[in-house]
Design a protein around this motif. Structure first.
Motif, PDB file in Angstrom:
ATOM      1  N   LYS A 448       0.859  -1.180   0.000  1.00 23.09           N
ATOM      2  CA  LYS A 448       0.000   0.000   0.000  1.00 23.09           C
ATOM      3  C   LYS A 448       0.899   1.235   0.000  1.00 23.09           C
ATOM      4  O   LYS A 448       1.741   1.388   0.880  1.00 23.09           O
ATOM      5  CB  LYS A 448      -0.913   0.014   1.223  1.00 23.09           C
ATOM      6  CG  LYS A 448      -1.933   1.135   1.241  1.00 23.09           C
ATOM      7  CD  LYS A 448      -2.766   1.095   2.530  1.00 23.09           C
ATOM      8  CE  LYS A 448      -3.676  -0.130   2.569  1.00 23.09           C
ATOM      9  NZ  LYS A 448      -4.568  -0.099   3.781  1.00 23.09           N
ATOM     10  N   ASP A 449       0.714   2.113  -0.984  1.00 25.59           N
ATOM     11  CA  ASP A 449       1.587   3.279  -1.082  1.00 25.59           C
ATOM     12  C   ASP A 449       1.389   4.208   0.111  1.00 25.59           C
ATOM     13  O   ASP A 449       0.364   4.171   0.799  1.00 25.59           O
ATOM     14  CB  ASP A 449       1.353   4.024  -2.398  1.00 25.59           C
ATOM     15  CG  ASP A 449      -0.048   4.614  -2.478  1.00 25.59           C
ATOM     16  OD1 ASP A 449      -0.265   5.704  -1.939  1.00 25.59           O
ATOM     17  OD2 ASP A 449      -0.930   3.943  -3.075  1.00 25.59           O
ATOM     18  N   THR A 452      -1.854   6.505   0.268  1.00 29.89           N
ATOM     19  CA  THR A 452      -3.085   5.794   0.627  1.00 29.89           C
ATOM     20  C   THR A 452      -3.094   5.446   2.112  1.00 29.89           C
ATOM     21  O   THR A 452      -4.111   5.630   2.803  1.00 29.89           O
ATOM     22  CB  THR A 452      -3.219   4.514  -0.212  1.00 29.89           C
ATOM     23  OG1 THR A 452      -3.256   4.861  -1.597  1.00 29.89           O
ATOM     24  CG2 THR A 452      -4.475   3.743   0.149  1.00 29.89           C
ATOM     25  N   TRP A 453      -1.953   4.943   2.604  1.00 33.00           N
ATOM     26  CA  TRP A 453      -1.902   4.510   4.005  1.00 33.00           C
ATOM     27  C   TRP A 453      -2.153   5.697   4.946  1.00 33.00           C
ATOM     28  O   TRP A 453      -2.978   5.616   5.863  1.00 33.00           O
ATOM     29  CB  TRP A 453      -0.548   3.868   4.311  1.00 33.00           C
ATOM     30  CG  TRP A 453      -0.513   3.140   5.642  1.00 33.00           C
ATOM     31  CD1 TRP A 453      -0.795   1.835   5.868  1.00 33.00           C
ATOM     32  CD2 TRP A 453      -0.171   3.713   6.920  1.00 33.00           C
ATOM     33  NE1 TRP A 453      -0.664   1.535   7.212  1.00 33.00           N
ATOM     34  CE2 TRP A 453      -0.282   2.676   7.875  1.00 33.00           C
ATOM     35  CE3 TRP A 453       0.198   4.985   7.357  1.00 33.00           C
ATOM     36  CZ2 TRP A 453      -0.035   2.879   9.233  1.00 33.00           C
ATOM     37  CZ3 TRP A 453       0.440   5.194   8.704  1.00 33.00           C
ATOM     38  CH2 TRP A 453       0.335   4.156   9.627  1.00 33.00           C
ATOM     39  N   GLY A 455      -3.551   8.524   4.229  1.00 34.65           N
ATOM     40  CA  GLY A 455      -4.909   9.026   4.023  1.00 34.65           C
ATOM     41  C   GLY A 455      -5.924   8.227   4.821  1.00 34.65           C
ATOM     42  O   GLY A 455      -6.835   8.793   5.452  1.00 34.65           O
ATOM     43  N   GLU A 456      -5.789   6.897   4.805  1.00 31.01           N
ATOM     44  CA  GLU A 456      -6.697   6.060   5.583  1.00 31.01           C
ATOM     45  C   GLU A 456      -6.525   6.312   7.080  1.00 31.01           C
ATOM     46  O   GLU A 456      -7.500   6.318   7.844  1.00 31.01           O
ATOM     47  CB  GLU A 456      -6.453   4.581   5.261  1.00 31.01           C
ATOM     48  CG  GLU A 456      -6.859   4.191   3.838  1.00 31.01           C
ATOM     49  CD  GLU A 456      -6.544   2.734   3.532  1.00 31.01           C
ATOM     50  OE1 GLU A 456      -5.957   2.060   4.402  1.00 31.01           O
ATOM     51  OE2 GLU A 456      -6.892   2.276   2.426  1.00 31.01           O
TER      52      GLU A 456
END
Length: 921
Positions: A448-449, A452-453, A455-456
């Motif tokens: 997972k880039d 994205t990580w 952001g989550e």
């Protein structure tokens, strides 16, 4: 035809009658045979050695009377007058002391240890056989003044007189005259790829500067290992050791080590040998999970910005509020949601080192040599080829898993008693090696880039806060959410990702350590002593070396092809004895020149005086200079290691290192661009001192390009024998100028440092990068210390020895707070040994004890305290003369108190072994 036949027969008869054969046995005071004793014709290079039973046969083209010289390490040399052929000689050697042993390293000419102009330590065959350490290389630890830092089970770093880390570029190791360092690393991987135990003839160690004779890198010490000549040591010998290593973190694991040596002289002109050894075990697990932040140990795993010492992947972090701002701008979060996020750093979840390393330790060594004496005298032509493959762990800026690392050396040497010409090539291949830190980082990113990580994480934290959760609980929920589906070690998905990352040399996506560098070296030396002996002993010599750095841009900035550079040196030495041969004066000087730097002279002057009616006391005084050229990495490295970007300071290197970084939102507004390019030159010409930024007072770093390092060393020592006591003591003082080390700086991604506006805005916005620059200290650095060793016999024939080492640096950090000396050496160290080689018939034992003071370890991987420790090793041995075998069992660290010698490495446990050696003369 008849006349010719008669002449030939007459000539043959003359040769036959001129031959003399003598044979016999060499024994000690207890009538025990001495294997491996040397028997040589006085004044000639003709001789033989005794076999396992102390027996010898020597055929000479001499007619009596003549004299043979009989010698063996640990015994006094004796001369025997031969008046006729004999087959029943019994020669008894009296047990001697270390002072009687002959060394070559101190002056490049044979001389007794007693008369050496500088401090020297010798580790001979007797000590090798009786060491309680698991192998001879580990046994060097018991020498006075020597520190061995344990990187892993198969990688030990030898050092003397301070300033030690595992990348020990101030210390040289020569194996049969060849520099054993890896060309790209510029330092030695211990004995991982060195010499097999069966073939070791002697080990000599010179602590301190030796540049006057040995060149640029012989700066803080030099270790010499010489192998057995197949003309003198023939036959088949072998050994096998097996046992376990025991560590709390890894449990009990099998360990075995075996080797074989085959040597044969086919005639008095041609001989050959071959050696093979194999070692396999389990390395010491490194399991520290202490949190490291800005070189200060803080926090726990519950910290949102946790960065564990032996945890990798958690180095990637970002300001979580900044992520929230970006998400609001993208419309992912509603306006104002960013205010629900704390203004603090959050790191990704990392992997334990044990998840990324199988801790296999392996060493495979093979070498073969051909020796040719075309005239059956001391003139000899030698070809030596060495290959080695090893698996270990190296701790530098990161922890590297060295897998199937391959090193080969090929040497051609021509020599006799008065000269040598030696040329060799060293070639390395990093094999399947990889960087553990980037393995963790890029397995995370492959799954997972980062965008994205994070952001989550930010979204989950905001939702948890809106639901009424406290910050601590919101962080836990956010991490669990972002980590959902994370790759689990041991699963096929994780293994696939691991294999993908560790075979990719691009550190943006992979972690493979890729290198195929070489060095070529030539040495020459001529000793005029046989011509000038009535005046003085005179030597001249020189060397040439060329580096070829070839990492395909993964370590060095060699993107467009290998980097080549060279250096050379010339030297001379004059040695003269005066005052009834009691006063020995030695003067040396060497000139060295690298194509990248100005040349440098290294003089040395030493005085030695032998006092006493029995000539049992020797006082020595020496003053010398040493210098060190910057290492290959100091000059040409261009490597992002996570916590910093390393950039070498060779002028042609500074503009080849170009990196692109993303800017923060505010940075984009200020510059009108989403990215910024940074050239390596900016680390030296446009950067802040990192310490000043951390202290809240940003100042310009003013980092100069690296220059050669110099030292002036003064030493005073005494060696002597007082009754049954052998005493060796010395004191030294070193003054270093232009001391080479590193300085961490902060490069702003926009603005000029000192402009007062834009560069400070970059600091405020976090638009900066940490660079590690290679430079010299503006402050003189000093070190001083001393050693004292006492050896004697008690209770008849029990050997006991005690030595003490004191080492200290004198460096005021307030004068240069950004500079790191990496002294990494205990102030006090005490060692002792106690044993008996013949406690009763065929049975002996030996024990050793080491106590080390606590010290502070400072290195690029991490800084921390190394507590004091005690280590006790012991061995027992039993010889079976009929089988020419010795059985040996032993244990290291038998107290079981685990310890470490460097911050960040695995704790060292215990090692238990039993082994047998056969025909090991």
């Amino acid at each position: 035809m008849r006349t010719i036949t008669l002449v030939i027969m007459l000539f043959f008869g003359i040769i036959t009658t001129a031959q003399t054969t003598i044979s016999g046995k060499v024994v000690d005071d207890n009538n025990q045979p001495i294997p491996g004793a040397n028997i040589a014709l006085q004044g000639a290079s003709v001789g033989t050695v005794t076999d396992f039973d102390g027996l010898f046969t020597l055929t000479l083209e001499e007619t009596p009377p003549f004299t043979i010289i009989v010698s063996s390490v640990g015994f006094e040399t004796t001369n025997v007058n031969i008046t006729s052929s004999s087959s029943d000689l019994t020669i008894t050697l009296k047990e001697g002391t270390e002072l009687d042993e002959v060394i070559i390293s101190a002056s490049r000419t044979p001389e007794r240890v007693f008369e050496s102009p500088v401090s020297v330590e010798r580790f001979g065959i007797k000590k090798i056989k009786t060491t309680p350490a698991a192998d001879f290389y580990d046994g060097l630890e018991n020498l006075k003044g020597v520190d061995i830092n344990t990187n892993s089970l198969t990688f030990k770093s030898v050092n003397t007189r301070g300033f030690a880390d595992f990348a020990n570029t101030r210390f040289v190791q020569l194996v049969d005259g060849m520099d054993n360092s890896a060309p790209a690393l510029n330092f030695v991987l211990g004995n991982l790829l060195g010499m097999t135990e069966l073939d070791v003839n002697s080990v000599e160690l010179l602590p301190g500067a030796s540049s006057a004779l040995y060149g640029a890198n012989a700066f803080n010490g030099i270790l010499f290992m010489t192998s057995k000549n197949p003309f003198d040591h023939q036959g088949i010998s072998a050994y096998f050791k097996g046992g376990i290593t025991s560590q709390e973190a890894s449990g009990d694991n099998e360990y075995y080590d075996y080797g074989i040596r085959i040597a044969h002289a086919f005639s008095d002109k041609f001989a050959a040998k071959a050696n093979f050894s194999y070692l396999r075990g389990t390395d010491w697990f490194a399991t520290s999970e202490v949190s490291v932040s800005d070189d200060i140990i803080t926090g726990t795993r519950l910290d949102p910005n946790y960065d564990g010492l032996n945890v990798y992947g958690d180095e990637v972090s970002t300001n979580i509020r900044g992520v929230g701002v970006a998400l609001v701008n993208l419309g992912v979060l509603p306006a104002g949601a960013e205010n629900l996020l704390p203004n603090e750093e959050v790191s990704r979840t990392g992997y334990l080192e044990s998840d990324l390393n199988n801790y296999k330790a392996e060493s495979i060594k093979f070498d073969a040599a051909l020796h040719y004496r075309p005239f059956a005298n001391d003139f000899e032509i030698i070809y030596l080829g060495k290959v080695g493959r090893g698996t270990t762990i190296y701790q530098g800026a990161n922890r590297y898993s060295i897998r199937n690392f391959f090193l080969q050396q090929h040497k051609l040497e021509i020599k006799n008693d008065n000269f040598f010409v030696r040329g060799y090539i060293t070639d390395e291949d990093a094999g399947d090696s990889y960087d553990s830190r980037f393995t963790g980082i890029n397995i995370n990113r492959l799954w997972k880039d980062d965008l994205t990580w994070f952001g989550e994480y930010a979204g989950a934290f905001a939702q948890a806060t809106l639901a009424g959760q406290l910050p601590e609980q919101a962080h836990l929920i956010a991490r669990q959410t972002a980590d959902t589906g994370r790759l689990i070690p041991g699963t096929p998905e994780f293994e696939n990702a691991f294999n993908t990352v560790t075979t990719d040399p691009d550190l943006a996506t992979g972690s493979k350590f890729q290198d195929a560098s070489q060095l070529r070296h030539v040495d020459v030396n001529y000793n005029f002593s046989h011509i000038t002996k009535d005046f003085a002993d005179i030597q001249v010599g020189g060397s040439f070396r060329e580096y070829k750095l070839n990492s395909a841009g993964t370590i060095f900035t060699d993107f467009d092809g290998p980097i080549r550079y060279s250096e050379y040196g010339v030297y001379t030495q004059i040695q003269k004895k005066l005052v009834d041969d009691r006063l020995k004066i030695t003067g040396s000087i060497r000139y060295d020149k690298s194509e990248l730097f100005d040349g440098n002279f290294s003089p040395r002057l030493s005085l030695g005086y032998t006092a006493g009616a029995d000539r049992n006391h020797n006082i020595r005084l020496s003053a010398q200079t040493g210098f060190r050229n910057p290492a290959t990495q100091d000059l040409f490295i261009g490597l992002n290691v996570g916590r910093a970007i390393l950039v070498g300071s060779a002028s042609e290197n500074l503009d080849r290192d170009v990196r692109t970084f993303d800017l923060s939102g505010d940075g984009q507004l200020l510059t009108g661009s989403s990215t910024a390019d940074v050239v390596g030159r900016q680390a030296y010409e446009n950067s802040f001192s990192l310490n000043s930024v951390l202290a809240g007072n940003p100042t310009v770093s003013n980092v100069d390009l690296v220059e050669p390092e110099k030292v002036v060393a003064v030493e005073l020592g005494y060696r002597g024998k007082i009754k049954n006591f052998v005493i060796d003591l010395s004191g030294y003082y070193n003054l270093y100028t232009d001391f080479i080390s590193t300085e961490n700086v902060l490069v702003p991604l926009y603005g000029e440092v000192g402009d007062g506006t834009l560069s400070l805005a970059a600091l405020q916005n976090g638009d900066t990068e940490v660079y590690q620059a290679y430079t010299n200290s503006d402050v003189d650095i000093k070190s001083f210390g001393g050693t004292v060793g006492v050896d004697t016999k008690i209770f008849g024939n029990f050997d006991i020895g005690v030595n003490y080492t004191f080492t200290k640096q004198d460096f005021d950090e307030n004068e240069d707070p950004d500079f790191r000396t990496n002294f990494n050496t205990p102030e006090h160290k005490v060692k002792a040994s106690f044993g008996n080689t013949r406690l009763f018939k065929n049975f002996g034992f030996n024990t050793s004890w080491t106590w080390s003071d606590s010290y502070f370890w400072e290195a690029s991987f991490g800084d921390g305290n190394v507590p004091s420790f005690n280590v006790v090793n012991a061995q027992i041995n039993y010889t079976i003369p009929k089988l020419k075998a010795t059985i040996k069992g032993g244990a290291t660290n038998i107290l079981g108190d685990e310890y470490f010698t460097a911050f960040g490495t695995g704790f060292i446990g215990s090692q238990y072994y039993i082994g047998v050696s056969i025909n090991n003369l």
